[in-house]
Write a protein that holds these residues in place. Structure first.
Motif, mmCIF file in Angstrom:
data_model
loop_
_atom_site.group_PDB
_atom_site.id
_atom_site.type_symbol
_atom_site.label_atom_id
_atom_site.label_comp_id
_atom_site.label_asym_id
_atom_site.label_seq_id
_atom_site.Cartn_x
_atom_site.Cartn_y
_atom_site.Cartn_z
ATOM 1 N N LEU A 123 2.449 8.812 9.288
ATOM 2 C CA LEU A 123 2.660 10.226 8.986
ATOM 3 C C LEU A 123 4.144 10.531 8.798
ATOM 4 C CD1 LEU A 123 0.278 12.262 11.339
ATOM 5 C CD2 LEU A 123 0.178 12.072 8.866
ATOM 6 N N ASP A 124 4.951 9.982 9.686
ATOM 7 C CA ASP A 124 6.398 10.254 9.634
ATOM 8 C C ASP A 124 7.041 9.626 8.406
ATOM 9 O OD1 ASP A 124 6.225 11.681 11.991
ATOM 10 O OD2 ASP A 124 6.675 9.934 13.244
ATOM 11 N N GLY A 125 6.427 8.538 7.896
ATOM 12 C CA GLY A 125 7.022 7.840 6.760
ATOM 13 C C GLY A 125 6.562 8.343 5.414
ATOM 14 N N ALA A 126 5.626 9.267 5.389
ATOM 15 C CA ALA A 126 5.114 9.774 4.120
ATOM 16 C C ALA A 126 6.054 10.829 3.541
ATOM 17 C CB ALA A 126 3.724 10.372 4.315
ATOM 18 N N SER A 127 6.098 10.894 2.213
ATOM 19 C CA SER A 127 6.897 11.937 1.563
ATOM 20 C C SER A 127 6.051 13.152 1.210
ATOM 21 C CB SER A 127 7.560 11.381 0.299
ATOM 22 O OG SER A 127 6.580 10.897 -0.613
ATOM 23 N N LEU A 128 4.713 12.961 1.193
ATOM 24 C CA LEU A 128 3.807 14.072 0.908
ATOM 25 C C LEU A 128 2.523 13.846 1.692
ATOM 26 C CD1 LEU A 128 3.100 16.652 -0.749
ATOM 27 C CD2 LEU A 128 2.146 15.120 -2.489
ATOM 28 N N ILE A 129 1.988 14.909 2.290
ATOM 29 C CA ILE A 129 0.775 14.811 3.099
ATOM 30 C C ILE A 129 -0.233 15.839 2.603
ATOM 31 C CG2 ILE A 129 -0.219 15.009 5.411
ATOM 32 C CD1 ILE A 129 2.566 14.254 6.519
ATOM 33 N N TYR A 130 -1.437 15.365 2.271
ATOM 34 C CA TYR A 130 -2.542 16.229 1.883
ATOM 35 C C TYR A 130 -3.469 16.441 3.080
ATOM 36 C CZ TYR A 130 -1.700 15.470 -3.172
ATOM 37 O OH TYR A 130 -1.167 15.430 -4.438
ATOM 38 N N GLY A 131 -4.043 17.634 3.188
ATOM 39 C CA GLY A 131 -5.022 17.883 4.249
ATOM 40 C C GLY A 131 -5.525 19.310 4.201
ATOM 41 N N GLY A 132 -6.551 19.580 4.978
ATOM 42 C CA GLY A 132 -7.000 20.947 5.157
ATOM 43 C C GLY A 132 -6.071 21.678 6.117
ATOM 44 N N LEU A 160 -3.289 20.390 13.257
ATOM 45 C CA LEU A 160 -3.486 19.407 14.323
ATOM 46 C C LEU A 160 -2.396 18.331 14.322
ATOM 47 C CD1 LEU A 160 -7.373 18.869 14.115
ATOM 48 C CD2 LEU A 160 -6.123 19.811 16.067
ATOM 49 N N ALA A 161 -1.919 17.967 13.125
ATOM 50 C CA ALA A 161 -0.947 16.874 13.016
ATOM 51 C C ALA A 161 0.495 17.342 13.173
ATOM 52 C CB ALA A 161 -1.116 16.176 11.667
ATOM 53 N N ALA A 162 0.719 18.640 13.263
ATOM 54 C CA ALA A 162 2.087 19.165 13.375
ATOM 55 C C ALA A 162 2.783 18.642 14.634
ATOM 56 C CB ALA A 162 2.029 20.691 13.387
ATOM 57 N N PRO A 163 4.121 18.509 14.590
ATOM 58 C CA PRO A 163 5.025 18.862 13.481
ATOM 59 C C PRO A 163 5.070 17.757 12.414
ATOM 60 C CG PRO A 163 6.297 18.054 15.333
ATOM 61 C CD PRO A 163 4.862 18.063 15.794
ATOM 62 N N LEU A 164 5.211 18.167 11.158
ATOM 63 C CA LEU A 164 5.279 17.245 10.038
ATOM 64 C C LEU A 164 6.571 17.489 9.281
ATOM 65 C CD1 LEU A 164 1.603 17.618 8.765
ATOM 66 C CD2 LEU A 164 2.553 15.655 9.993
ATOM 67 N N ALA A 165 7.319 16.397 9.068
ATOM 68 C CA ALA A 165 8.590 16.520 8.353
ATOM 69 C C ALA A 165 8.384 16.507 6.841
ATOM 70 C CB ALA A 165 9.523 15.383 8.769
ATOM 71 N N ALA A 166 7.311 15.900 6.384
ATOM 72 C CA ALA A 166 7.081 15.738 4.948
ATOM 73 C C ALA A 166 6.568 17.025 4.314
ATOM 74 C CB ALA A 166 6.066 14.627 4.710
ATOM 75 N N PRO A 207 0.828 -1.211 0.000
ATOM 76 C CA PRO A 207 0.000 0.000 0.000
ATOM 77 C C PRO A 207 0.863 1.262 0.000
ATOM 78 C CG PRO A 207 -0.844 -1.588 1.577
ATOM 79 C CD PRO A 207 0.487 -2.118 1.100
ATOM 80 N N TRP A 208 0.515 2.215 -0.826
ATOM 81 C CA TRP A 208 1.279 3.452 -0.940
ATOM 82 C C TRP A 208 0.533 4.656 -0.360
ATOM 83 C CZ3 TRP A 208 -0.870 7.436 -3.853
ATOM 84 C CH2 TRP A 208 -1.949 7.072 -4.681
ATOM 85 N N LEU A 209 -0.782 4.522 -0.189
ATOM 86 C CA LEU A 209 -1.583 5.640 0.290
ATOM 87 C C LEU A 209 -2.130 5.322 1.686
ATOM 88 C CD1 LEU A 209 -2.903 8.402 -0.318
ATOM 89 C CD2 LEU A 209 -4.871 7.147 -1.213
ATOM 90 N N THR A 210 -1.917 6.254 2.597
ATOM 91 C CA THR A 210 -2.413 6.108 3.968
ATOM 92 C C THR A 210 -3.407 7.232 4.256
ATOM 93 O OG1 THR A 210 -0.294 5.161 4.676
ATOM 94 C CG2 THR A 210 -1.770 5.951 6.402
ATOM 95 N N ILE A 211 -4.547 6.870 4.820
ATOM 96 C CA ILE A 211 -5.522 7.863 5.254
ATOM 97 C C ILE A 211 -5.576 7.813 6.777
ATOM 98 C CG2 ILE A 211 -7.902 8.688 5.102
ATOM 99 C CD1 ILE A 211 -8.192 7.229 2.477
ATOM 100 N N VAL A 212 -5.305 8.942 7.399
ATOM 101 C CA VAL A 212 -5.254 9.018 8.860
ATOM 102 C C VAL A 212 -6.380 9.917 9.353
ATOM 103 C CG1 VAL A 212 -3.894 9.756 10.854
ATOM 104 C CG2 VAL A 212 -2.771 8.610 8.925
ATOM 105 N N GLY A 213 -7.251 9.377 10.183
ATOM 106 C CA GLY A 213 -8.311 10.162 10.802
ATOM 107 C C GLY A 213 -7.804 10.862 12.049
ATOM 108 N N GLY A 257 2.399 4.496 -5.880
ATOM 109 C CA GLY A 257 3.625 3.772 -5.551
ATOM 110 C C GLY A 257 4.566 4.542 -4.641
ATOM 111 N N THR A 258 4.307 5.853 -4.454
ATOM 112 C CA THR A 258 5.143 6.684 -3.574
ATOM 113 C C THR A 258 4.406 6.937 -2.262
ATOM 114 O OG1 THR A 258 6.065 7.801 -5.510
ATOM 115 C CG2 THR A 258 6.365 8.876 -3.378
ATOM 116 N N PRO A 259 5.045 6.741 -1.110
ATOM 117 C CA PRO A 259 4.347 6.900 0.179
ATOM 118 C C PRO A 259 3.685 8.279 0.310
ATOM 119 C CG PRO A 259 6.481 5.891 0.511
ATOM 120 C CD PRO A 259 6.448 6.321 -0.930
ATOM 121 N N THR A 260 2.374 8.261 0.420
ATOM 122 C CA THR A 260 1.578 9.490 0.468
ATOM 123 C C THR A 260 0.535 9.339 1.558
ATOM 124 O OG1 THR A 260 1.883 9.742 -1.920
ATOM 125 C CG2 THR A 260 0.130 11.046 -0.906
ATOM 126 N N CYS A 261 0.206 10.456 2.194
ATOM 127 C CA CYS A 261 -0.751 10.410 3.305
ATOM 128 C C CYS A 261 -1.847 11.461 3.090
ATOM 129 C CB CYS A 261 -0.025 10.658 4.627
ATOM 130 S SG CYS A 261 -1.106 10.539 6.076
#
Length: 412
Positions: free
Chosen positions: A37-46, A52-58, A14-20, A79-83
């Motif tokens: 979250l820490d393993g993702a290279s890109l994070i989408y969100g409002g 709320l999820a900070a700090p984020l390295a990605a 799995p390459w896509l993670t959805i975190v509630g 195929g690329t780790p995304t959250c």
């Protein structure tokens, strides 16, 4: 033939993670969700989610408006780790359902947080299995009307801080002012607050935009409650006489035999009573009301709003021309215009295989059309006659309504 979904090799994992997320942010996440979250290279969100999820390295990206504009870029990362960050349970009125239409389930990992409904039930002590869970977020307020049944409990996701007041006004208008409203704000975080009042006296100000509304519906015998059976009182429909009356309407709905997810064409809709009651049978049902009179078309829209089906599509135009380009129907009802050349044939041709057509007429000319159709196509033909007791001086007698001829036919 090879299935298109199998022609493209799928990622090994799995390459896509959805975190509630809840209002407690990172503190409320499991170690596995936090690691995703820490393993993702890109994070989408409002904006709120990312804060709320900070700090984020990605790298982070805020959802555009409309959000669908981001989907091509998201899918290009396959195929690329995304959250993706979401509110609460992503699959309970959340973004998860929409993303699942684009990305196969085995290419995703999902870490849901307790939903607003779960949190509200825990705060109020309501069994979730006995509570209707609805959303008004991005939806018209009248959608709530069919659910306003005395004795029920509702949990409603709101649009913003103005929604509770609008719901209170709606309850008062419909004679349900004794209903209790509980506003649950920012549950699970430092700003959490709970306030309760009857709809008749509801006057809360400065309600947090992030709120869930609990409703305990209480109504007097005079309350305007949309009944659960077909054949609503004729007085509930604004009309000019072009109305399928309650008794015939109930029989007609039975003949239409609605099933979940189906679409109805209501041709010559008049006051819209058939298409409105069709949609009231189940929230998944859709209908298109076709009416040639601009005055009646506007009246149908008003009736649909008042009776809780604002999503009824009203098409102003005369069949058969107005039928062009409409979504393919599972069921067609012809209540007007049956003698216009091409109406019946166009409706029959448009039906899906196995689709059902029902037509009602009261005139001799209309009956002749149905008799001819019955002779050619078969189906079921019946005459419906209703009589009501009316005063005759100091006594009573039967007064018969005009008989209705009804033809039902199923497409092979």
């Amino acid at each position: 033939m090879t299935d298109d979904t199998e022609s493209t090799p799928r990622p090994a994992a799995p390459w896509l993670t959805i975190v509630g997320l809840g209002e407690d942010g990172r503190a409320g996440l499991s170690p596995t969700a936090s690691a995703a979250l820490d393993g993702a290279s890109l994070i989408y969100g409002g904006r709120r989610h990312l804060a709320l999820a900070a700090p984020l390295a990605a790298e982070t990206r805020i959802w555009p408006s409309p959000i669908a504009d981001a989907y091509p870029g998201l899918l290009a990362r396959r195929g690329t780790p995304t959250c993706i960050l979401a509110t609460g349970d992503p699959f309970h009125y959340g973004i998860g359902a929409e993303i699942a239409r684009l990305v196969p389930a085995d290419e995703m990992r999902v870490f849901p947080h307790p939903s607003a409904f779960s949190l509200a039930c825990a705060r109020l002590g309501w069994p979730m299995a006995e509570t209707a869970c609805l959303t008004l977020h991005g939806r018209a307020l009248p959608r709530l009307i069919p659910h306003l049944q005395p004795g029920v409990r509702l949990l409603v996701l709101t649009w913003d801080g103005t929604t509770p007041g609008a719901v209170a006004s709606l309850l008062r208008e419909r004679g349900l002012g004794a209903s209790r409203l509980t506003v649950l704000e920012a549950m699970g975080g430092a700003r959490e607050r709970r306030r309760s009042a009857l709809a008749d006296g509801f006057a809360f100000q400065e309600i947090d935009p992030l709120n869930t509304l609990g409703i305990e519906v209480v109504g007097s015998p005079e309350a305007r409650v949309v009944g659960l059976s077909p054949g609503l009182d004729d007085a509930w429909f604004e009309n000019d006489g072009q109305l399928t009356k309650a008794d015939i309407r109930a029989v007609t709905l039975a003949a239409l035999r609605p099933r979940a997810g189906q679409t109805l064409w209501d041709i010559g809709a008049g006051a819209g009573s058939i298409s409105i009651e069709w949609m009231l049978r189940h929230p998944s049902l859709k209908a298109v009301a076709i009416e040639g009179s601009p005055v009646r078309a506007a009246r149908i829209a008003r009736n649909a709003d008042r009776l809780g089906v604002p999503d009824l599509r009203v098409v102003e135009g005369r069949a058969p021309d107005a039928l062009a380009g409409l979504p393919e129907p599972d069921t067609v009802f012809v209540g007007g215009g049956i003698t216009v050349p091409g109406v019946l044939d166009t409706a029959r041709a448009a039906l899906r295989p196995g689709g059902r057509l029902v037509a009602n007429v009261v005139t001799l000319e209309g009956e002749a059309v149905l008799l001819a159709a019955f002779a050619r196509q078969g189906g079921s033909l019946k005459r419906l006659a209703v009589a009501h007791a009316d005063p005759v001086g100091p006594l009573h007698g039967w007064r018969s309504a005009m008989p209705v001829t009804q033809w039902s036919w199923v497409k092979a």
